[in-house]
Design a protein around this motif. Sequence first.
Motif, PDB file in Angstrom:
ATOM      1  N   THR A 136       0.814  -1.209   0.000  1.00 15.77           N
ATOM      2  CA  THR A 136       0.000   0.000   0.000  1.00 15.77           C
ATOM      3  C   THR A 136       0.850   1.262   0.000  1.00 15.77           C
ATOM      4  N   ASP A 137       0.324   2.279  -0.638  1.00 12.52           N
ATOM      5  CA  ASP A 137       0.926   3.590  -0.663  1.00 12.52           C
ATOM      6  C   ASP A 137       0.761   4.178   0.738  1.00 12.52           C
ATOM      7  N   LYS A 138       1.676   5.045   1.119  1.00 13.18           N
ATOM      8  CA  LYS A 138       1.528   5.622   2.461  1.00 13.18           C
ATOM      9  C   LYS A 138       0.627   6.846   2.435  1.00 13.18           C
ATOM     10  N   THR A 139       1.139   7.908   1.744  1.00  9.66           N
ATOM     11  CA  THR A 139       0.427   9.176   1.800  1.00  9.66           C
ATOM     12  C   THR A 139      -0.941   9.061   1.152  1.00  9.66           C
ATOM     13  N   GLY A 140      -1.958   9.434   1.881  1.00  6.52           N
ATOM     14  CA  GLY A 140      -3.303   9.446   1.307  1.00  6.52           C
ATOM     15  C   GLY A 140      -4.046   8.144   1.475  1.00  6.52           C
TER      16      GLY A 140
ATOM     17  N   ILE B 237       4.610   1.224   1.141  1.00  8.73           N
ATOM     18  CA  ILE B 237       5.564   1.685   0.136  1.00  8.73           C
ATOM     19  C   ILE B 237       5.594   3.207   0.158  1.00  8.73           C
ATOM     20  N   THR B 238       6.773   3.778   0.323  1.00  3.34           N
ATOM     21  CA  THR B 238       6.853   5.234   0.407  1.00  3.34           C
ATOM     22  C   THR B 238       8.220   5.737  -0.021  1.00  3.34           C
ATOM     23  N   GLY B 239       8.251   6.958  -0.499  1.00  4.14           N
ATOM     24  CA  GLY B 239       9.520   7.573  -0.861  1.00  4.14           C
ATOM     25  C   GLY B 239      10.081   8.380   0.293  1.00  4.14           C
ATOM     26  N   ASP B 240       9.362   8.374   1.413  1.00  4.16           N
ATOM     27  CA  ASP B 240       9.783   9.155   2.565  1.00  4.16           C
ATOM     28  C   ASP B 240      11.039   8.583   3.210  1.00  4.16           C
ATOM     29  N   ASN B 241      11.603   9.400   4.075  1.00  8.12           N
ATOM     30  CA  ASN B 241      12.720   8.979   4.900  1.00  8.12           C
ATOM     31  C   ASN B 241      12.342   7.716   5.670  1.00  8.12           C
TER      32      ASN B 241
ATOM     33  N   THR C 295       2.144  18.275  -0.155  1.00  8.97           N
ATOM     34  CA  THR C 295       3.409  18.802   0.363  1.00  8.97           C
ATOM     35  C   THR C 295       3.552  20.274   0.006  1.00  8.97           C
ATOM     36  N   GLU C 296       3.286  20.600  -1.251  1.00 10.27           N
ATOM     37  CA  GLU C 296       3.417  21.991  -1.699  1.00 10.27           C
ATOM     38  C   GLU C 296       2.441  22.892  -0.965  1.00 10.27           C
ATOM     39  N   LYS C 297       1.220  22.414  -0.839  1.00 16.69           N
ATOM     40  CA  LYS C 297       0.196  23.226  -0.182  1.00 16.69           C
ATOM     41  C   LYS C 297       0.620  23.553   1.246  1.00 16.69           C
TER      42      LYS C 297
ATOM     43  N   ASN D  74      10.702  14.978  -9.078  1.00 14.39           N
ATOM     44  CA  ASN D  74      10.194  13.621  -9.312  1.00 14.39           C
ATOM     45  C   ASN D  74      10.664  12.699  -8.200  1.00 14.39           C
ATOM     46  N   SER D  75       9.980  11.582  -8.069  1.00 14.77           N
ATOM     47  CA  SER D  75      10.189  10.730  -6.892  1.00 14.77           C
ATOM     48  C   SER D  75      11.566  10.076  -6.878  1.00 14.77           C
ATOM     49  N   GLU D  76      12.233  10.108  -8.007  1.00 13.08           N
ATOM     50  CA  GLU D  76      13.542   9.473  -8.052  1.00 13.08           C
ATOM     51  C   GLU D  76      14.594  10.373  -7.406  1.00 13.08           C
TER      52      GLU D  76
HETATM   53  N1  LIG Z   1       6.907  18.933  -3.927  1.00 12.71           N
HETATM   54  C1  LIG Z   1       8.039  18.515  -3.372  1.00 12.71           C
HETATM   55  N2  LIG Z   1       9.149  19.256  -3.448  1.00 12.71           N
HETATM   56  C2  LIG Z   1      10.277  18.800  -2.915  1.00 12.71           C
HETATM   57  N3  LIG Z   1      10.416  17.652  -2.287  1.00 12.71           N
HETATM   58  C3  LIG Z   1       9.359  16.868  -2.159  1.00 12.71           C
HETATM   59  C4  LIG Z   1       8.102  17.252  -2.702  1.00 12.71           C
HETATM   60  N4  LIG Z   1       7.223  16.279  -2.450  1.00 12.71           N
HETATM   61  C5  LIG Z   1       7.888  15.323  -1.799  1.00 12.71           C
HETATM   62  N5  LIG Z   1       9.180  15.662  -1.608  1.00 12.71           N
HETATM   63  C6  LIG Z   1      10.227  14.863  -0.987  1.00 12.71           C
HETATM   64  O1  LIG Z   1      10.467  13.705  -1.775  1.00 12.71           O
HETATM   65  C7  LIG Z   1      10.233  12.520  -1.022  1.00 12.71           C
HETATM   66  C8  LIG Z   1       9.523  11.514  -1.894  1.00 12.71           C
HETATM   67  O2  LIG Z   1       8.248  12.013  -2.198  1.00 12.71           O
HETATM   68  P1  LIG Z   1       7.192  11.199  -3.025  1.00 12.71           P
HETATM   69  O3  LIG Z   1       5.981  12.025  -3.136  1.00 12.71           O
HETATM   70  O4  LIG Z   1       7.840  10.697  -4.231  1.00 12.71           O
HETATM   71  O5  LIG Z   1       6.922  10.012  -2.032  1.00 12.71           O
HETATM   72  P2  LIG Z   1       6.054   8.726  -2.330  1.00 12.71           P
HETATM   73  O6  LIG Z   1       6.924   7.663  -2.852  1.00 12.71           O
HETATM   74  O7  LIG Z   1       4.863   9.106  -3.110  1.00 12.71           O
HETATM   75  O8  LIG Z   1       5.639   8.326  -0.871  1.00 12.71           O
HETATM   76  P3  LIG Z   1       4.289   8.624  -0.167  1.00 12.71           P
HETATM   77  O9  LIG Z   1       3.285   7.772  -0.802  1.00 12.71           O
HETATM   78  O10 LIG Z   1       4.532   8.298   1.245  1.00 12.71           O
HETATM   79  O11 LIG Z   1       4.024  10.076  -0.393  1.00 12.71           O
HETATM   80  C9  LIG Z   1       9.397  12.955   0.168  1.00 12.71           C
HETATM   81  O12 LIG Z   1       9.729  12.227   1.302  1.00 12.71           O
HETATM   82  C10 LIG Z   1       9.788  14.395   0.381  1.00 12.71           C
HETATM   83  O13 LIG Z   1      10.865  14.492   1.255  1.00 12.71           O
END
Ligand SMILES: Nc1ncnc2c1ncn2[C@@H]1O[C@H](COP(=O)(O)OP(=O)(O)OP(=O)(O)O)[C@@H](O)[C@H]1O
Length: 702
Positions: free
Chosen positions: A459-463, A685-689, A527-529, A559-561
């Motif tokens: 599962t995705d984390k955020t949302g 699954i998340t891109g977070d720390n 995040t931006e908001k 981008n998430s990468e």
């Molecule tokens: N708009 C943004 N500008 C800069 N950095 C961002 C932004 N959004 C997210 N990040 C950073 O990039 C990282 C990865 O974000 P991303 O949105 O790709 O995560 P994710 O894989 O979708 O995980 P999740 O589902 O938990 O959000 C975040 O932990 C945050 O630190």
Amino acid sequence: MSSIISTNLQFMEILVDLHETVKVSISNKKRWQLAFATIYCSRAFLSPFKKQQIINKFTPPNEISSDWRKISPNPSSRIVIDVVEKHPVFPDIDQPILTNLVKEKSLNQLAKLGGVEGISSSLKTNQQNGINDTNPEVIVSRHEAFGMNTYQKPPTKSFFHYAYEALKDPTILILLICAALSLGFGMKEDGPKEGWYDGGSIFVAVFLVISVSAVSNFRQSRQFDKLSKVSNNIPVEVVRNGRRQQISIFEIVVGDVVCLKIGDQVPADGLFIDGHSLQVDESSMTGESEHVEIDQIMNPFWFSGTKVADGYAKMLVTSVGMNTTWGEMMSTISGDSDEQTPLQARLNKLTSSIGKVGLLVAFLVLVVLLVRYFTGNTEDENGNKEFNGSKTKVDDVINGMVGIIAAAVTIVVVAIPEGLPLAVTLTLAYSMKRMMADQAMVRKLSACETMGSATTICTDKTGTLTLNQMKVTKFWQGKETIEGKNYTLISSNVLELFHQGISLNTTGSVYKASKLCLDFEFSGSPTEKAILSWAVLELNMDMDAVKRDCNIVNVQAFNSEKKRSGILMKKAGDGTSHVHWKGAAEMILALCSHYYDLEGNVKALNDDERTKFDQIIQGMAASSLRCIAFAHKQVSQSENGEENKRIEENGLTLLGFVGLKDPCRPGVKKAVEDCQYAGVNIKMITGDNVFTAKAIATEWDT
Ligand SMILES: Nc1ncnc2c1ncn2[C@@H]1O[C@H](COP(=O)(O)OP(=O)(O)OP(=O)(O)O)[C@@H](O)[C@H]1O
Ligand SMILES: [Ca+2]
């Protein structure tokens, strides 16, 4: 040619005779004759050309005799007149022009229409502020002139269609034949009063099978329609009246300015207004897996149904609904969803092979019984031979044969397990209904089956696990945390850099209805908001003022990468160039060599300090905050001449960190426990720390 003329003249005479019989006056008759003569002579004269066109298709050009060629008309002399009525509100443009422009990616045509600028003024829209929708008439006139953003669906299939589909099944057909045979033979053997039992009961069984499977398929397709109505209705961000807002994809009209970002589906055909690092996945249209770049000059065309793979942009909508290239494609193919589930397919295969074996056995039995009967190896109840050569009566032979064939038919009927696939369909339809009651959308019947054997859910984390309502709750400037609302402690030069970095390096926007109004509307990703609202409300940032003072030179979209986004900007006042980065704290920190302390001085970042910052980040993450860092670098002019637009990524100076809190969604703990109880593992699954992720994963246990 002469033969053609003669047949035509004959035809003419017949027609003229016909007129004579209805007593047409002499002058009228003459006019008729003249008209026919003219028409048929000209046809007779022209028919060789038609003939020649056919010959042209099948013979190489040098084989056509020279006299044909002399009189052949120029094929390009045909004139096609396309009459399209222009809408009074939009006199300069019409839909076919717009549709073709995007479909053919015609840069020439775009230039002829005055570029994106010219088209937006013909469409009475503003590239920055979008259409002015204060008057509802505006939307109505756009609907009238250019249509709605909906697709024609193939007509829903009736109940009888499904009944017919069920009837076409080969096993059902075999059963029907068997039923007819059994009915006929039965009545012959036992008389019409009692002989219909066998055949009649097979007919009833077949009727039951057909009606049950037709009803369940029919209901399933209705349910599918209902579900797809919900799932197709996706929200889209548009700018109307200078205000960025979310509307349903169905409400989009031609002339709308749509904001798109990575991951979005393009809602209509359109033209590129502005944007950065744009890559589009057009595989749904072309099947091409490589991403297509969209930009102002080479390829400013957007196709409905494609997906933004990277970057962000604004798009001017030029066609919607059935006028888009996607709509055209949709109208030529009909989506058939009569797919079988894997289990159904396997069972059907099994059924048909059992059926085949049954047929074979029945055939063998038939042959053996016939042979035994005709060789005199069978006896009736009285111990007499049933077949005695020519002494047996014809009637007895027929009765004997009927008995044998009836036995073979019975074998076939028994062998075909028609009820098996039916039972599976019913079970799946029932479980689909149960899942609907539990608010689980099942688009495909096969999903029930697949879900039944799932052992892990990712599962995705955020949302999904969290509410997706982020808020800045922690702020560090340099090594100091700023508690409460003590933002006056920040030195003015650092504050200015924060303002620049946040207002320019963002994909979100701030909308304020009027100068006096204190209410702000923020849009963009959560995040931006969160960052924008914090900067505007707490740091008193004025986004418009910053945008007036600085010009963006280059952008690297998030981008998430890479987990960061950067810009290169030039100050209008002193002409200095600056780079701003924003992103995941650990990523940004790795690029920094200096940091600003609370007094606004630049300090070098030695190993001790780096460890200190790492601890700050980990501390924030441990309290389940998403940690975002800001960094800045002033670039010298010589290093950054007109041709050098690179956004520097090294030797940055750290401005500070913010920690964003995203509350956990209530009910998640119960859901996770339920899954674990059912033996299903949950993976987040998340891109977070990683520390933030851990903190959030364990938060429900508290
Ligand atoms: N708009 C943004 N500008 C800069 N950095 C961002 C932004 N959004 C997210 N990040 C950073 O990039 C990282 C990865 O974000 P991303 O949105 O790709 O995560 P994710 O894989 O979708 O995980 P999740 O589902 O938990 O959000 C975040 O932990 C945050 O630190
Ligand atoms: Ca995500």
